[in-house]
Design a protein around this motif. Structure first.
Motif, PDB file in Angstrom:
ATOM      1  N   ASN A 247       0.553  -1.210   0.482  1.00  0.00           N
ATOM      2  CA  ASN A 247       0.204   0.360   0.231  1.00  0.00           C
ATOM      3  C   ASN A 247       0.511   1.539   0.470  1.00  0.00           C
ATOM      4  N   SER A 248       2.406   1.300   0.885  1.00  0.00           N
ATOM      5  CA  SER A 248       3.151   2.167   0.692  1.00  0.00           C
ATOM      6  C   SER A 248       2.979   2.762  -0.702  1.00  0.00           C
ATOM      7  N   ILE A 249       2.894   1.791  -1.679  1.00  0.00           N
ATOM      8  CA  ILE A 249       2.752   1.824  -3.747  1.00  0.00           C
ATOM      9  C   ILE A 249       1.530   2.563  -4.323  1.00  0.00           C
ATOM     10  N   PHE A 250       0.357   1.674  -4.077  1.00  0.00           N
ATOM     11  CA  PHE A 250      -0.320   1.917  -4.424  1.00  0.00           C
ATOM     12  C   PHE A 250      -1.212   2.870  -3.417  1.00  0.00           C
ATOM     13  N   GLN A 251      -1.092   3.397  -2.696  1.00  0.00           N
ATOM     14  CA  GLN A 251      -2.054   4.510  -1.885  1.00  0.00           C
ATOM     15  C   GLN A 251      -2.980   4.637  -1.877  1.00  0.00           C
ATOM     16  N   VAL A 252      -3.756   3.903  -1.441  1.00  0.00           N
ATOM     17  CA  VAL A 252      -5.606   3.404  -1.796  1.00  0.00           C
ATOM     18  C   VAL A 252      -6.090   3.421  -0.186  1.00  0.00           C
ATOM     19  N   SER A 253      -6.821   3.918  -0.118  1.00  0.00           N
ATOM     20  CA  SER A 253      -7.768   3.946   0.691  1.00  0.00           C
ATOM     21  C   SER A 253      -8.065   2.903   1.927  1.00  0.00           C
ATOM     22  N   ASN A 254      -8.276   3.301   2.655  1.00  0.00           N
ATOM     23  CA  ASN A 254      -8.190   1.923   3.647  1.00  0.00           C
ATOM     24  C   ASN A 254      -9.302   1.151   3.406  1.00  0.00           C
ATOM     25  N   ASP A 255     -10.802   1.572   3.116  1.00  0.00           N
ATOM     26  CA  ASP A 255     -11.364   0.797   2.331  1.00  0.00           C
ATOM     27  C   ASP A 255     -10.995  -0.356   0.903  1.00  0.00           C
ATOM     28  N   GLU A 256      -9.941   0.318  -0.139  1.00  0.00           N
ATOM     29  CA  GLU A 256     -10.137  -0.305  -0.494  1.00  0.00           C
ATOM     30  C   GLU A 256      -8.738  -1.142   0.005  1.00  0.00           C
TER      31      GLU A 256
ATOM     32  N   ALA B 168       3.769 -11.339  -3.542  1.00  0.00           N
ATOM     33  CA  ALA B 168       3.108 -10.878  -4.747  1.00  0.00           C
ATOM     34  C   ALA B 168       2.400  -9.868  -4.873  1.00  0.00           C
ATOM     35  N   LEU B 169       1.423  -9.194  -4.151  1.00  0.00           N
ATOM     36  CA  LEU B 169       0.956  -7.889  -3.978  1.00  0.00           C
ATOM     37  C   LEU B 169       2.054  -7.234  -3.641  1.00  0.00           C
ATOM     38  N   TYR B 170       2.507  -6.903  -3.218  1.00  0.00           N
ATOM     39  CA  TYR B 170       3.640  -6.045  -3.493  1.00  0.00           C
ATOM     40  C   TYR B 170       4.900  -6.124  -4.999  1.00  0.00           C
ATOM     41  N   GLN B 171       4.951  -7.434  -5.057  1.00  0.00           N
ATOM     42  CA  GLN B 171       5.929  -8.116  -6.538  1.00  0.00           C
ATOM     43  C   GLN B 171       4.909  -6.935  -7.280  1.00  0.00           C
ATOM     44  N   PHE B 172       3.499  -6.839  -7.355  1.00  0.00           N
ATOM     45  CA  PHE B 172       2.367  -6.209  -8.292  1.00  0.00           C
ATOM     46  C   PHE B 172       2.547  -4.754  -7.897  1.00  0.00           C
ATOM     47  N   ALA B 173       2.581  -3.788  -6.980  1.00  0.00           N
ATOM     48  CA  ALA B 173       2.533  -2.637  -7.002  1.00  0.00           C
ATOM     49  C   ALA B 173       3.966  -2.154  -7.635  1.00  0.00           C
ATOM     50  N   SER B 174       5.427  -2.965  -6.536  1.00  0.00           N
ATOM     51  CA  SER B 174       6.953  -2.819  -7.586  1.00  0.00           C
ATOM     52  C   SER B 174       6.705  -2.935  -9.165  1.00  0.00           C
ATOM     53  N   ALA B 175       6.154  -3.433 -10.024  1.00  0.00           N
ATOM     54  CA  ALA B 175       5.924  -3.544 -11.828  1.00  0.00           C
ATOM     55  C   ALA B 175       4.996  -2.417 -12.228  1.00  0.00           C
ATOM     56  N   GLY B 176       4.559  -1.391 -11.057  1.00  0.00           N
ATOM     57  CA  GLY B 176       2.895  -0.677 -11.432  1.00  0.00           C
ATOM     58  C   GLY B 176       1.821  -0.607 -12.061  1.00  0.00           C
ATOM     59  N   LEU B 177       2.076  -2.013 -10.925  1.00  0.00           N
ATOM     60  CA  LEU B 177      -0.127  -2.506 -11.517  1.00  0.00           C
ATOM     61  C   LEU B 177      -1.004  -1.827 -10.058  1.00  0.00           C
ATOM     62  N   SER B 178      -1.856  -1.426 -10.109  1.00  0.00           N
ATOM     63  CA  SER B 178      -2.838  -0.024  -8.969  1.00  0.00           C
ATOM     64  C   SER B 178      -3.180  -1.484  -8.837  1.00  0.00           C
ATOM     65  N   ALA B 179      -3.832  -1.808  -7.243  1.00  0.00           N
ATOM     66  CA  ALA B 179      -4.370  -1.932  -6.682  1.00  0.00           C
ATOM     67  C   ALA B 179      -5.420  -3.308  -7.160  1.00  0.00           C
ATOM     68  N   ALA B 180      -6.037  -2.450  -7.888  1.00  0.00           N
ATOM     69  CA  ALA B 180      -7.529  -3.303  -8.797  1.00  0.00           C
ATOM     70  C   ALA B 180      -6.722  -3.900  -9.203  1.00  0.00           C
ATOM     71  N   GLU B 181      -5.725  -4.074 -10.015  1.00  0.00           N
ATOM     72  CA  GLU B 181      -5.345  -4.718 -11.054  1.00  0.00           C
ATOM     73  C   GLU B 181      -4.489  -5.843 -10.511  1.00  0.00           C
ATOM     74  N   SER B 182      -4.182  -6.048  -9.992  1.00  0.00           N
ATOM     75  CA  SER B 182      -3.388  -6.728  -8.565  1.00  0.00           C
ATOM     76  C   SER B 182      -4.163  -7.846  -7.734  1.00  0.00           C
ATOM     77  N   GLN B 183      -5.480  -7.412  -7.659  1.00  0.00           N
ATOM     78  CA  GLN B 183      -6.362  -8.069  -6.817  1.00  0.00           C
ATOM     79  C   GLN B 183      -7.261  -9.269  -7.918  1.00  0.00           C
TER      80      GLN B 183
END
Length: 189
Positions: A60-69, A94-109
Motif C-alpha cells: 500500500n505504500s506504493i498503491f496509496q489506496v484508502s483503507n476501504d480499498e 505477490a501484491l508487493y511485487q505487482f505494485a512494484s511492477a506498476g500495477l494498480s491495486a485493482a489490477e493486482s487484486q
C-alpha cells in the motif's frame, strides 16, 4: 495369616496409588505437550499474520489506496487463501511485487488468484510466474481480465511439454517482442 493379608492389601493399595500417580503424571505430560504445541502453533500463526500485514502495508505504500480499498484487497487475499490453502504472507508478497511492477491495486487484486493458481498448477515460484503474466499482458496490450486464460495457457504449455516454468518465462521474455511487433498473438507465441 492376618499379617500376610494386611501385607497384600498394602501392596494393592500401593499399586493403585502408583498407577493413579502414573496416570496423573501422563495426563499432565500430555497436557503440557498439547499446550506447548498449541502455543507454538499460535506463535507461528501470529508471525505469519504479522508478516502478512507488513507486506500488505508495504504494497500500500506504493498503491496509496484508502483503507476501504485495502480491506477489500485483504479480503480477496483471505478468500483466495482459504479457497486454495495458500499462506497469506506469500500472497501479500505477490501484491508487493505487482505494485512494484506498476500495477494498480485493482489490477493486482484482479490477477492475484490466477497467479497463485498457476503457481500451484506448475509447482512454480509465484514471483517468476507473476512477472511472466504481467510481461505478457503489457507486452501484448491485453486486459487484466484475461489473466485466467493466460494462466491456463501457460499451465498447459508447462504440463504438456518438457518445459520447466523458468524456461517458459525466459523463452517468453526473449521471444515476446518479436511476436508482438509482428502482430502475432499469445497463442502463436
Amino acid at each position: 495369616s492376618p499379617d500376610e493379608y494386611i501385607a497384600q492389601f498394602e501392596a494393592k493399595l500401593q499399586n493403585m496409588a502408583t498407577g493413579a500417580m502414573q496416570a496423573f503424571h501422563n495426563s499432565v505430560t500430555m497436557s503440557v505437550t498439547a499446550l506447548t504445541t498449541l502455543g507454538f502453533q499460535v506463535q507461528m500463526a501470529a508471525r505469519s499474520l504479522i508478516s502478512y500485514e507488513n507486506e500488505l502495508v508495504n504494497a500500500n505504500s506504493i498503491f496509496q489506496v484508502s483503507n476501504d480499498e485495502l480491506y477489500s484487497i485483504s479480503n480477496e487475499v483471505v478468500d483466495v487463501g482459504l479457497k486454495y490453502a495458500l499462506t497469506y504472507d506469500n500472497m501479500s508478497q505477490a501484491l508487493y511485487q505487482f505494485a512494484s511492477a506498476g500495477l494498480s491495486a485493482a489490477e493486482s487484486q484482479e490477477i492475484l488468484a490466477d497467479v497463485m493458481k498457476l503457481s500451484m498448477a506448475v509447482q512454480g515460484d509465484s514471483e517468476v510466474l507473476g512477472k511472466l503474466l504481467i510481461q505478457v499482458i503489457k507486452g501484448f496490450g491485453l486486459e487484466f481480465s484475461e489473466t485466467a486464460k493466460l494462466a491456463d495457457q501457460f499451465a498447459l504449455a508447462v504440463n504438456e511439454s518438457l518445459l520447466e516454468y523458468q524456461d517458459l518465462a525466459s523463452a517468453v521474455k526473449f521471444a515476446m517482442p518479436f511476436f508482438a511487433s509482428t502482430n502475432q498473438g499469445v497463442e502463436q507465441l
